[in-house]
Every structure is written in C-alpha cells, then in structure tokens.
Scaffold this active site. Structure first.
Site, PDB file in Angstrom:
ATOM      1  N   LYS A 265       0.834  -1.195   0.000  1.00 46.20           N
ATOM      2  CA  LYS A 265       0.000   0.000   0.000  1.00 46.20           C
ATOM      3  C   LYS A 265       0.872   1.249   0.000  1.00 46.20           C
ATOM      4  CE  LYS A 265      -3.964  -1.833   2.606  1.00 46.20           C
ATOM      5  NZ  LYS A 265      -4.995  -1.609   1.588  1.00 46.20           N
ATOM      6  N   ARG A 339     -10.367 -11.516   2.197  1.00 50.62           N
ATOM      7  CA  ARG A 339     -11.187 -12.623   1.675  1.00 50.62           C
ATOM      8  C   ARG A 339     -10.431 -13.947   1.765  1.00 50.62           C
ATOM      9  NH1 ARG A 339     -11.625  -9.440  -3.927  1.00 50.62           N
ATOM     10  NH2 ARG A 339     -11.255  -7.727  -2.491  1.00 50.62           N
TER      11      ARG A 339
HETATM   12  N1  BES Z   1      -8.193  -3.678   4.460  1.00 46.36           N
HETATM   13  C1  BES Z   1      -8.321  -3.317   3.103  1.00 46.36           C
HETATM   14  C2  BES Z   1      -9.607  -2.567   2.805  1.00 46.36           C
HETATM   15  C3  BES Z   1      -9.655  -1.129   3.245  1.00 46.36           C
HETATM   16  C4  BES Z   1      -8.954  -0.161   2.563  1.00 46.36           C
HETATM   17  C5  BES Z   1     -10.461  -0.757   4.281  1.00 46.36           C
HETATM   18  C6  BES Z   1      -9.045   1.148   2.942  1.00 46.36           C
HETATM   19  C7  BES Z   1     -10.560   0.564   4.660  1.00 46.36           C
HETATM   20  C8  BES Z   1      -9.847   1.519   3.992  1.00 46.36           C
HETATM   21  C9  BES Z   1      -8.318  -4.555   2.221  1.00 46.36           C
HETATM   22  O1  BES Z   1      -7.532  -5.600   2.660  1.00 46.36           O
HETATM   23  C10 BES Z   1      -7.775  -4.144   0.897  1.00 46.36           C
HETATM   24  O2  BES Z   1      -6.649  -3.779   0.847  1.00 46.36           O
HETATM   25  N2  BES Z   1      -8.607  -4.215  -0.126  1.00 46.36           N
HETATM   26  C11 BES Z   1      -8.226  -3.816  -1.431  1.00 46.36           C
HETATM   27  C12 BES Z   1      -8.772  -4.806  -2.418  1.00 46.36           C
HETATM   28  C13 BES Z   1      -8.239  -4.647  -3.806  1.00 46.36           C
HETATM   29  C14 BES Z   1      -6.791  -5.021  -3.842  1.00 46.36           C
HETATM   30  C15 BES Z   1      -9.047  -5.511  -4.726  1.00 46.36           C
HETATM   31  C16 BES Z   1      -8.792  -2.420  -1.688  1.00 46.36           C
HETATM   32  O3  BES Z   1      -9.904  -2.139  -1.241  1.00 46.36           O
HETATM   33  O4  BES Z   1      -8.098  -1.609  -2.276  1.00 46.36           O
HETATM   34 MN    MN Z   2      -5.513  -5.433   2.020  1.00 51.44          MN
END
Ligand code: BES
Ligand code: MN
Ligand code: ZN
Length: 500
Positions: A265, A339
């Site tokens: 990230k 997931r």
């Molecule tokens: N924990 C995150 C989701 C999230 C992101 C919650 C920002 C709250 C604020 C999750 O694990 C994630 O990173 N999801 C990705 C999925 C994508 C790679 C398909 C996302 O939402 O960007």
């Molecule tokens: Mn994630």
C-alpha cells in the site's frame, strides 16, 4: 463509568445534588411549576432555546436547582436518533468541566421506551469514551457516575440494561480496534478472547499454526506466511441456548495490520490499517455484550487473525494456494487478503452446522466509496437473514444497506490458473469481494458486512467507532426464539429459554 436508573418526580430532579443536570426537551412541554420546567418554558418562549436535536442552553447554579450546572438539550421529536444527538451534544459540552456525577433526565420525553433509554445510555458511554492504553499516564475519566432519571420504570428498565451491556461491548471493541498493531498482535487478540472466556456462558479455544495447517487452511496460512507474528484462529462460544440448538456464527476479519503485502500500500494513512481487525474487534465486543445480557441462544465467534506483511517468504502475485474447501485460489493481489482469511473461516463454519453465518470485515476501499461512513455494506444470499440484519441496523441506529450479489459480478474472478482469482477489476470492488466469499458460503444462510467505512473515523476524530456491535447484538437478540412451555423435569435458569 457507573450507570444507574431511577424514577424521579420533577421536584426530586430539582433537589438532586449533582455536578450537572441534563434535561432532554422534546415535543410539547407541559407547564410544570418546578424550577427546571419553568426554565424550559421561559427559554423556549424567549427564543433562546429550541428543542431541535443537538441544541443546548446552559445555566450555572440557577435558583431552585441543586445541580451545579443545568444543560437543556433539545431532543427534537423524541426519537431514539434525536436522543442520541441530544445526549452526545450535552456530554461533549461537559467534557472540559469537572463534572463527576451527572443526572440525565428523560422525564419530560413524550415516551421513554426501550429504544430511547438505550440510545441515551449508549450515547453517554460513546461520548465519554477515552483511549489510554498506550499513553504513559492514564487519561483520567472525570465523569464517574450517570444517573438516568425516567418518569416510570416499566419499559425503561429493559432498555437501560441493554444499553449498559451494549456499552461494555462497544468499549471493548473500540479498545482493541484502537490499539496499534504492536499492542494488538494475533497472540494478544487471542489473549483478549481468553479473558472473555472467564465470563459466564463463554468458552474460548485458540488454534495456532500447527492446528491450522492440520485443518488445511491453506489460504489463511498463505496470508500469514510473510509475518514474524504467528497466526491465531480464535473460536469463541456463547452457550445460552439448548445444547442441540444450531448456533449463529459470527466471523470477524482479524488482520492486525494490513501493509498490502508484496502488493504494498502507499505510505499515506497506512497507519489506519491497524484497524483492519475491526471485524474481529466487533466479534469480541459482541461476546462481551452477550456475557452481560445472557440471551437464550447459542453463538460461535470465529476470528482468523494474522498480519499481512511483505517478506522474503511472503506470498507473491500469481501464487496459487489451496483453501480448506479444496478450491484453489490465484492470488493476483496480495492486498486482497481479507477474503483469503475469511474463506477458510467460512469453510470451518460448516462443521458447526450453523443456523446462519455473518462475517464482518473491513474488506474493501470500494465500500467506503460506495456508502461512506454512514451505512455498512450488507450482502446476503438469504432474504430473511438480510431483513433481520437491516432491521437490527435500524433499531440500534447502526445502519447497513443491502448490496447486490448478481452472478455476473463474479465474472471478473475467473482465471486460467486456479478455480478462482482473489480480485476482479476495480469496478464494483465491494461486490466482487462478496462474490468471492459467497463461493465458500454455499452450505448455510450467509451474510457479509463490509465495515470498511464504518469501523473507524479518520482525521481529527480518528478512532474506532465500535460498529457494528450494536447491529450485531440487536440481530442476535432478534434470533432468540420465543419461550415454549417448560419441560416438567427441567427448571430453566433465569432468562434462559426453556425447551419442551
Ligand atoms: N483492508 C483493506 C480494505 C480497506 C482499505 C479498508 C481502505 C478501509 C480503507 C483490504 O484488505 C484491501 O486492501 N482491499 C483492497 C482490495 C483490492 C486489492 C481488490 C482495496 O480495497 O483496495
Ligand atoms: Mn488489504
Ligand atoms: Zn485488509
């Protein structure tokens, strides 16, 4: 903080010694002759006060009142929502005072029923919550006692008790969600669960890497393999129902820190990924509330807990792993890890022969875009379950919104290299994530709550909200079946459901 419920007459309210008296004012106000009622009538007439929810008027040592401060708080139409707004505003106004003992009067409300009294207690607890775990000196809570005054007890008592129980659950959920990742590792979360196991009706079992490997949770293990912190699979049981009764299962995403892994990230706001165990925290908080409220049903909580880290041993984009269900998964993005841990917990849930399974997860940024911080995303393959969750959200003021699950949304999860990929394109990201989970939830009524937008607040008010503990508790209470005639040979324990 201590809560107490009492019936008080207007005269007694004026005579009660306390640091602050909060008077909720809603709808039409009668022409009372006591000092407080007169003050309300005068202020309304002069236009210096409005009973709109959130409006305040304060007075210091007014004549005829024993309280040091009096706060009139507009409570609009007297609905639970208006009362929440009113109490919140009043408690915030008292924050920088020395008030230790507060008298909260609901006596002038048109009806102080279950939901309004509960809303008042919860708003009090919510507005005065303080985080102090990782401060060098404990942050002092000045407010010690809240006396809630109502005109009559029947109807108020149940709402009050629910509010107090829920407040404990909410505080526990906030506490664990707020803790930084180095103070809330999977091992520490498991210890928090074990501590809950000391409460009445709760049993806890914790599985480590060896047991999880034995179960074949290849997907969960894949996420954990990039971290030095060993994973934990936490199983909580609340047994309030009959032995043979099928449990409701709650599954909480317990990523104690989500760096994204090799699909790392960006740095900005990455600290907020300590909240990626918000689902797990809500399960812990719900069990805390169950221990208080002792409803007659069986509940199992499952928490797959681990970190998502980049490392020499971490999963790489394109890796294929085998889940506990036997389905193979191509991990195209290591940041779609939630997931991957949830799918194995869903498969594990099958062995519990559940009545219903609800997973709770800070799953997608896309859900934040879709619904913001007002409503959690709710997905369900079962209309009755969806309805029960929506109703619980409404009654607890912890709202959710049902989202679609059309099969076409799963098209993007197809791949040549495994049974399913862990990501589709950017479009409909919250829904494609839910479609992924649905593949592992075919054997029971299932719902998924995406709380990415509702579990915490960013910016100046940064902090966990404790959501969706209120929704979950109301949902569980709605699942208690009405008592049948007790069997002759068995005396049911207090509050427990009897079975013929
Ligand atoms: N924990 C995150 C989701 C999230 C992101 C919650 C920002 C709250 C604020 C999750 O694990 C994630 O990173 N999801 C990705 C999925 C994508 C790679 C398909 C996302 O939402 O960007
Ligand atoms: Mn994630
Ligand atoms: Zn995550």
């Amino acid at each position: 903080m201590d809560f107490e419920l009492k019936t008080l007459t207007p005269a007694r309210i004026c005579a009660e010694k306390c640091d602050a008296l909060i008077v909720l004012v809603a709808g039409e106000t009668g022409a009372g002759t006591d000092a407080v009622s007169k003050m309300v009538t005068l202020a309304l007439k002069a236009g210096d006060f409005e009973n709109k929810a959130g409006k305040l008027l304060s007075a210091y040592r007014p004549e005829g009142v024993a309280a040091t401060r009096v706060l009139l708080a507009g409570a609009g139409d007297g609905s639970a929502k208006s009362i929440r707004t009113a109490v919140h505003a009043a408690m915030v106004a008292l924050k920088n005072t020395n008030a230790r003992r507060v008298l909260l009067s609901l006596c002038a409300l048109p009806q102080a029923g279950q939901e309004t009294v509960r809303a008042a207690v919860l708003a009090c607890a919510d507005a005065t919550y303080l985080y102090s775990t990782t401060k060098s000196k404990p942050v002092e809570q000045k407010l010690k006692q809240v006396l809630v005054a109502v005109a009559s007890l029947p109807g108020s008592r149940a709402g009050f008790d629910k509010g107090v129980g829920l407040a404990k659950g909410l505080a526990l959920a906030k506490e664990w969600a707020n803790r930084p990742a180095n103070h809330a590792t999977p091992t520490m979360l498991a210890q928090a669960a074990r501590d809950l196991g000391k409460l009445p009706g709760i049993k806890v079992e914790v599985l480590g890497p060896k047991e999880v490997a034995k179960l074949g949770m290849g997907s969960f293990m894949a996420v954990a393999q990039g971290s030095e912190e060993p994973l934990r699979f936490i199983v909580l049981r609340y047994d309030g129902g009959a032995k043979a009764e099928a449990p409701v299962v709650l599954i909480g995403k317990g990523i104690t820190f989500d760096t994204g892994g090799i699909s790392i990230k960006p740095a900005a706001e990455m600290d907020e990924m300590k909240y990626d165990m918000g689902g797990a925290a809500s399960v812990l908080g719900t069990f805390r509330a169950l221990a208080e409220l002792q409803p007659a049903l069986n509940v199992v909580g499952l928490i797959p807990a681990c970190e998502n880290m980049p490392d020499g041993r971490a999963i790489k984009p394109g890796d294929v792993v085998t889940s506990m269900s036997g389905q193979t998964i191509e991990i195209l993005n290591t940041d779609a890890e939630g997931r991957l841990v949830l799918c194995d917990a869903l498969t594990y849930a099958e062995r519990l022969k559940p009545r219903a399974v609800v997973d709770i997860a800070t799953l997608t940024g896309a859900c934040v875009i879709a619904l913001g911080g007002v409503r959690s995303g709710m997905f369900s393959s079962d209309d009755a379950l969806a309805q029960a969750l929506a109703a619980a959200g409404d009654s607890s003021l912890d709202l959710c919104w049902r989202m679609p699950l059309d099969d076409e949304y799963a098209d993007g999860l197809k791949t040549h290299f495994a049974d399913v990929a862990n990501v589709a394109g950017r479009a409909g990201g919250a829904i494609t994530a839910a479609k992924f989970l649905q593949r592992f939830a075919g054997k029971f009524p299932w719902a998924h709550l995406d709380i990415a937008g509702t579990a915490w607040k960013s910016g100046a008010a940064k902090g966990a909200t404790g959501r969706p503990v209120p929704l979950l508790v109301d949902f569980l209470l709605s699942q208690v079946q009405p008592a049948r005639a007790p069997a002759k040979t068995r005396t049911p324990k207090a509050g427990a459901r009897s079975r013929a």
